[in-house]
Motif scaffolding. Structure first.
Motif, short mmCIF file in Angstrom:
data_model
loop_
_atom_site.label_atom_id
_atom_site.label_comp_id
_atom_site.label_asym_id
_atom_site.label_seq_id
_atom_site.Cartn_x
_atom_site.Cartn_y
_atom_site.Cartn_z
N TRP A 75 0.87 -1.18 0.00
CA TRP A 75 0.00 0.00 0.00
C TRP A 75 0.90 1.23 0.00
CZ3 TRP A 75 -5.53 0.17 0.64
CH2 TRP A 75 -6.06 1.47 0.77
N GLY A 76 0.86 2.00 -1.06
CA GLY A 76 1.69 3.20 -1.12
C GLY A 76 1.88 3.67 -2.54
N ASP A 77 2.38 4.89 -2.69
CA ASP A 77 2.64 5.48 -4.01
C ASP A 77 1.38 5.48 -4.89
OD1 ASP A 77 5.32 5.93 -3.36
OD2 ASP A 77 5.87 3.91 -4.00
N GLY A 78 0.23 5.70 -4.25
CA GLY A 78 -1.00 5.83 -5.01
C GLY A 78 -1.66 4.55 -5.45
N SER A 79 -1.17 3.39 -4.98
CA SER A 79 -1.78 2.13 -5.38
C SER A 79 -1.58 1.08 -4.29
CB SER A 79 -1.20 1.63 -6.70
OG SER A 79 0.17 1.26 -6.53
N CYS A 80 -2.30 -0.01 -4.40
CA CYS A 80 -2.11 -1.15 -3.50
C CYS A 80 -2.07 -2.41 -4.35
CB CYS A 80 -3.21 -1.23 -2.45
SG CYS A 80 -4.83 -1.69 -3.09
N VAL A 81 -1.54 -3.48 -3.76
CA VAL A 81 -1.44 -4.76 -4.44
C VAL A 81 -2.20 -5.80 -3.62
CG1 VAL A 81 0.10 -6.59 -5.25
CG2 VAL A 81 0.79 -4.19 -5.46
N VAL A 82 -3.13 -6.50 -4.27
CA VAL A 82 -3.90 -7.56 -3.63
C VAL A 82 -3.58 -8.88 -4.31
CG1 VAL A 82 -6.22 -8.43 -3.14
CG2 VAL A 82 -5.76 -5.97 -2.98
N VAL A 83 -3.24 -9.88 -3.50
CA VAL A 83 -2.91 -11.21 -4.04
C VAL A 83 -4.10 -12.13 -3.81
CG1 VAL A 83 -1.34 -13.17 -3.94
CG2 VAL A 83 -0.46 -10.85 -3.58
N PRO A 84 -4.82 -12.55 -4.86
CA PRO A 84 -5.95 -13.46 -4.69
C PRO A 84 -5.47 -14.88 -4.44
CG PRO A 84 -5.62 -12.99 -7.00
CD PRO A 84 -4.62 -12.15 -6.25
N GLU A 85 -6.41 -15.78 -4.11
CA GLU A 85 -6.04 -17.17 -3.86
C GLU A 85 -5.45 -17.83 -5.10
OE1 GLU A 85 -9.32 -19.33 -2.26
OE2 GLU A 85 -8.94 -18.65 -0.23
N SER A 86 -5.90 -17.41 -6.27
CA SER A 86 -5.35 -17.95 -7.51
C SER A 86 -5.20 -16.80 -8.51
CB SER A 86 -6.25 -19.04 -8.09
OG SER A 86 -7.53 -18.52 -8.41
N GLY A 87 -4.27 -16.93 -9.40
CA GLY A 87 -4.03 -15.89 -10.39
C GLY A 87 -2.95 -14.92 -9.96
N GLU A 88 -2.70 -13.95 -10.81
CA GLU A 88 -1.63 -13.00 -10.58
C GLU A 88 -2.06 -11.89 -9.60
OE1 GLU A 88 1.47 -13.14 -11.87
OE2 GLU A 88 0.87 -15.11 -12.64
N PRO A 89 -1.08 -11.28 -8.89
CA PRO A 89 -1.40 -10.14 -8.02
C PRO A 89 -2.07 -9.02 -8.82
CG PRO A 89 0.83 -10.92 -7.62
CD PRO A 89 0.34 -11.65 -8.84
N VAL A 90 -2.96 -8.31 -8.16
CA VAL A 90 -3.72 -7.23 -8.79
C VAL A 90 -3.29 -5.90 -8.19
CG1 VAL A 90 -6.02 -6.29 -9.25
CG2 VAL A 90 -5.68 -8.78 -9.16
N ARG A 91 -2.84 -4.98 -9.05
CA ARG A 91 -2.49 -3.63 -8.58
C ARG A 91 -3.68 -2.71 -8.83
NH1 ARG A 91 1.92 -0.95 -7.07
NH2 ARG A 91 3.24 -2.78 -7.55
N ILE A 92 -4.10 -1.99 -7.78
CA ILE A 92 -5.29 -1.14 -7.84
C ILE A 92 -4.89 0.28 -7.48
CG2 ILE A 92 -7.65 -0.80 -7.00
CD1 ILE A 92 -7.52 -3.74 -6.02
N GLN A 93 -5.31 1.23 -8.27
CA GLN A 93 -5.08 2.63 -7.94
C GLN A 93 -5.96 3.01 -6.75
OE1 GLN A 93 -2.65 4.55 -9.41
NE2 GLN A 93 -2.16 2.55 -10.34
#
Length: 275
Positions: free
Chosen positions: A11-29
């Motif tokens: 969480w920082g620099d205007g975005s966060c990263v969420v890692v789901p149970e499957s699939g690639e990490p998701v970066r969200i503004q």
């Protein structure tokens, strides 16, 4: 709009990263986030591991445990720690198939522990076929040492704990493994001479043990503070599942652990060989 369910890892620099149970990490503004809320963890798949596999994490507690397989059982021997032999490190883990007729397996167990000048002990799951077979062969229950193997989600335990007041200097002493990385990492937490506890990291499991509070300082939240410090340390190194042993008659400790989200995985018993 859509939902993303997972673990927030940055969480920082205007975005966060969420890692789901499957699939690639998701970066969200951050500007795109409408709402967010914590959700309770799903039941841990770790509850579905066998009792034998769960008990293997015990080997992470001490650095000098000698092991030898006996079919699907495991012979364990270790030197004294703090002046006494630990049953968990000096008993055959008798869960599964020894790969030999029982009489031959018992002969091998006696030889292993006699050669090392150790009492001949077995750790079994209560109510198992292994317990019944050893009892029929004359092995006897070690009194007052039945113990629950409890596991819990590290994140849930940290979330369930009530905020604690600052209760003095908490000293965390980590012990790194060798450069090869083949040994787990261990840590000890002390709060003066009032409370202490230890933990060992094994992959993404962290084991708690020797959580003790001086009798003059009990019921002050010190045990919880020690546990949380150890779990926080484990989480910082990637631990997601915590485990511990607690004797079944220690109802106060069991209530504490259940309040943090721990649940009993299985209950074990020690048996001693006939003379």
């Amino acid at each position: 709009m859509t939902d993303v369910l997972g673990v927030c890892t940055a969480w920082g620099d205007g975005s966060c990263v969420v890692v789901p149970e499957s699939g690639e990490p998701v970066r969200i503004q951050l500007a795109d986030i409408v709402s967010g809320k914590p959700v309770p963890p799903r039941p841990s798949v770790r509850h579905r591991v066998s009792a034998f596999d769960a008990e293997l994490h015990v080997l992470s507690l001490w650095p000098d445990v000698e092991t030898r397989p006996l079919g699907g059982w495991l012979l364990r021997a270790a030197p004294p720690y703090e002046g006494r032999l630990r049953r968990r490190a000096n008993s055959v883990l008798a869960m599964g198939d020894p790969g030999l007729p029982l009489e031959e397996a018992l002969t091998a167990i006696h030889a292993f522990y006699t050669d090392r000048d150790r009492p001949v002990l077995a750790q079994v799951e209560i109510g198992s076929a292994e317990e019944a077979a050893l009892v029929a062969a004359g092995w006897a229950t070690v009194p007052d040492k039945d113990n629950d193997f409890m596991i819990g989600a590290v994140a849930r335990a940290l979330r369930n704990a009530r905020p604690l007041p600052d209760d003095g200097v908490v000293c965390l002493t980590p012990t790194p493994g060798p450069a090869s990385g083949t040994r787990p990492v261990r840590a000890e937490v002390t709060i003066g001479d009032r409370a202490r506890g230890r933990a060992a990291l094994d992959d993404d499991w962290v084991g708690l043990h020797t959580v003790e509070v001086h009798p003059d300082h009990r019921r002050q939240g010190l045990a919880t503070q020690v546990i949380l410090e150890l779990l926080d340390w484990g989480a910082s190194l990637g631990a997601t599942t915590a485990w511990l042993h607690v004797e079944t008659h220690n109802t106060g400790a069991i209530a504490l652990y259940e309040g943090l989200g721990f649940r009993t995985h299985h209950t074990a018993r020690y048996l001693s060989a006939p003379d």
